[in-house]
Design an enzyme around this catalytic site. Structure first.
Site, PDB file in Angstrom:
ATOM      1  N   SER A   2       0.820  -1.201   0.000  1.00 50.16           N
ATOM      2  CA  SER A   2       0.000   0.000   0.000  1.00 50.16           C
ATOM      3  C   SER A   2       0.863   1.264   0.000  1.00 50.16           C
ATOM      4  O   SER A   2       1.575   1.494  -0.953  1.00 50.16           O
ATOM      5  CB  SER A   2      -0.961  -0.049   1.191  1.00 50.16           C
ATOM      6  OG  SER A   2      -2.062   0.778   0.960  1.00 50.16           O
TER       7      SER A   2
ATOM      8  N   ASP B 295      -9.481  -4.565  -4.946  1.00 45.79           N
ATOM      9  CA  ASP B 295      -8.856  -3.818  -3.851  1.00 45.79           C
ATOM     10  C   ASP B 295      -9.606  -2.513  -3.619  1.00 45.79           C
ATOM     11  O   ASP B 295      -9.780  -1.722  -4.548  1.00 45.79           O
ATOM     12  CB  ASP B 295      -7.395  -3.521  -4.186  1.00 45.79           C
ATOM     13  CG  ASP B 295      -6.592  -3.081  -2.978  1.00 45.79           C
ATOM     14  OD1 ASP B 295      -7.080  -2.221  -2.210  1.00 45.79           O
ATOM     15  OD2 ASP B 295      -5.465  -3.570  -2.805  1.00 45.79           O
TER      16      ASP B 295
ATOM     17  N   HIS C  29      -7.709  -5.861   0.463  1.00 43.90           N
ATOM     18  CA  HIS C  29      -6.586  -4.957   0.242  1.00 43.90           C
ATOM     19  C   HIS C  29      -5.265  -5.711   0.252  1.00 43.90           C
ATOM     20  O   HIS C  29      -4.912  -6.337   1.238  1.00 43.90           O
ATOM     21  CB  HIS C  29      -6.589  -3.887   1.336  1.00 43.90           C
ATOM     22  CG  HIS C  29      -5.535  -2.844   1.156  1.00 43.90           C
ATOM     23  ND1 HIS C  29      -5.257  -2.270  -0.062  1.00 43.90           N
ATOM     24  CD2 HIS C  29      -4.699  -2.254   2.050  1.00 43.90           C
ATOM     25  CE1 HIS C  29      -4.299  -1.363   0.090  1.00 43.90           C
ATOM     26  NE2 HIS C  29      -3.943  -1.349   1.353  1.00 43.90           N
TER      27      HIS C  29
END
Length: 540
Positions: A234, A481, A509
């Site tokens: 991320s 996601d 995610h």
């Protein structure tokens, strides 16, 4: 009815967690350069004023099952001789097979605001495959301003302004329509920005991802590695991308999972992520109706489930839902938080979300409040999530438990990385398109970004990646996601010279560590043996 307290940071974490935008980079850093690094510039490790940082030796001590140390980096790379520094906690899980050790693998778990030391202490090394753990020391750290770094960011000004801003957020609608609504939003964002400036001061100008990437290079040198092996989840993809742009020839292997596209400006990034959450909630409705069936879901069909959620937004906007045993209730922002956070790990949270939505549709907000509360543990009510003194522990504590200042760091780093308008009008202009595209997820993302109009920004601009000379980079994207939409992974992989894209067809995610053996085997083979991933590779 009084609302369940939910700090404004919790909303930011639910809609902008692990998000960063508009970083910048090229190849090496010129001495004193406050803008883009330039090709052919002097290697920063050879600059006399940086030599002491690059040649420091880490002193490792036992900390539970890990080894811990502290890394010192300059606060201002443009003027490293001024004496101001950040001291960053570092931790490592030593290789399970020293005889076969390749080196150190550095990872960032996300954020901005995620503590790498906390992650590793909580078993973060288990996210890696057995062969990777056997061949590498797994290393992570608290980035500058985050967790137990010294100094650490805080949005607590000591006068209660941060707490007041959080309370004001609860009173403001997600879709401000009247002049009074807009005045309330402006007062809230100005109070929150003011509290961050008062609490964190000048360090706000030095917590951007560009400088954090320079810290990673100092860490690489302190670990004794000539080239960096790195995994970023991320926000960690932004940190990895920035490192590749500044130091492309110092990369050995780079895995970027849950990618953030640096070419998007603040508005496009907010819209991208908001649309990701909206799609994820639609995916939840489809999955619940198709897989779980009647009696478990808040509706019999995907459309019925979506209508229940839509109705709850309208209902909580009028009045909070009651919560058993409490004088507080759940408003539309708390509903948004519970929905958004449940999208990150569907395998863990969708069943509980279904139960909470079913109860809420019957007028009981207790389970929704519990879902949202569980995701907020560790945060202060001031939105700063800590005293800011995490880095001031006694010297005999090699790595004290870090303060949870994710909210303050999320805000400060995103604002430092991304140019934001200083006036209010661009945000008001963005609200209607955001609402049309993604409903309350869109308007909330725009309003969250508005705080940046009162905080320092760095020199970075939206740009396509420039990383000439970097070896093949592996980008991992999950089709469902919510926080880092798949389209951004496609874009980022295409921007790297020789970039490789591994697609995980699933929800939730990120993928590495939770996407099964197909993803794990491909990433592990790349990390250990630099095995490339074939074009068009997909896992289910």
């Amino acid at each position: 009815m009084k609302r369940v307290h939910r700090s404004r940071s919790a909303l930011a974490l639910s809609l902008a967690v692990l998000a960063a935008t508009a970083l910048s980079g090229c190849t090496a850093t010129a001495p004193g350069d406050r803008g883009r690094p330039v090709a052919g510039a002097v290697d920063p490790a050879t600059r006399p004023e940086l030599r002491a940082f690059y040649t420091q030796k880490l002193t490792w001590t036992d900390c539970g099952e890990l080894r811990c140390a502290r890394l010192t980096v300059p606060m201002d790379y443009a003027d490293p001789a001024d004496g101001r520094t950040f001291v960053l906690p570092v931790a490592k899980a030593v290789t399970a097979d020293p005889a076969r050790r390749i080196g150190s693998l550095v990872y960032n778990p996300g954020g901005p605001g995620g503590s790498g030391v906390d992650s590793l202490t909580d078993g973060g090394a288990d996210s890696f495959g057995a062969e990777v753990r056997a061949r590498f020391d797994i290393v992570s750290f608290d980035p500058r301003g985050v967790g137990a770094s010294a100094p650490a960011l805080t949005c607590d000004d000591g006068k209660g302004e941060g707490e007041a801003a959080a309370e004001a957020a609860d009173e403001n609608p997600l879709s401000p329509r009247t002049e009074a609504d807009r005045k309330g939003v402006l007062a809230m964002v100005e109070a929150e920005a003011g509290a961050c400036v008062a609490g964190s001061g000048d360090i706000l100008r030095h917590v951007g991802t560009r400088d954090a990437a320079r810290d990673v290079d100092v860490l690489r040198a302190a670990l004794g590695e000539t080239r960096l092996t790195y995994v970023g989840w991320s926000y960690g993809t932004s940190l990895g991308t920035e490192y590749a742009e500044q130091f492309p020839r110092r990369v050995r292997a780079l895995v970027l999972d849950g990618a953030i596209d640096p070419s998007l400006d603040w508005r496009a990034r907010a819209q991208s992520q908001a649309a990701g959450f909206r799609r994820a909630v639609d995916d939840y409705a489809t999955h619940c109706a198709d897989i779980a069936g009647a009696g478990v879901c808040p509706g019999a069909t995907p459309e019925e489930i979506r209508q229940v959620i839509h109705g709850l937004f309208a209902r909580t906007a009028r009045a909070p839902l009651p919560v058993d045993g409490s004088a507080s209730g759940v408003d539309e922002r708390m509903l948004l938080d519970a929905l958004s956070m449940a999208m990150y790990t569907p395998e863990d949270q969708w069943k509980g979300l279904s139960e909470a939505l079913t109860a809420a549709d019957s007028g009981d907000g207790t389970k929704l409040a519990a879902l949202a509360h569980d995701e907020e543990t560790g945060e202060d009510e001031d939105g700063g999530s800590g005293s800011g003194g995490a880095g001031t522990a006694p010297a005999d504590e090699p790595n004290p438990t870090p303060a949870h200042n994710e909210g303050a760091a999320l805000l400060a780093v995103n604002c430092a990385d991304t140019p934001h308008p200083r006036g209010a009008e661009p945000y008001w202009d963005a609200l209607a398109p955001a609402q049309h595209a993604a409903g309350p997820y869109g308007t909330a993302a725009v309003l969250d970004a508005m705080v940046c109009k009162g905080l320092p920004a760095g020199p970075g601009q939206p740009h396509l990646v420039r990383a000439e000379g970097v070896p093949p980079v592996l980008v991992v994207g999950t089709t469902g996601d919510p926080a880092t939409p798949y389209e951004e992974a496609e874009s980022l992989a295409a921007q790297f010279p020789g970039g490789m894209l591994l697609t995980y067809e699933g929800v939730g995610h990120t993928a590495y560590g939770r996407g099964g053996s197909c993803v794990g085997d491909a990433v592990d083979a790349y990390l250990v043996g630099l095995k490339p991933v074939r074009a068009g590779a997909r896992c289910q």
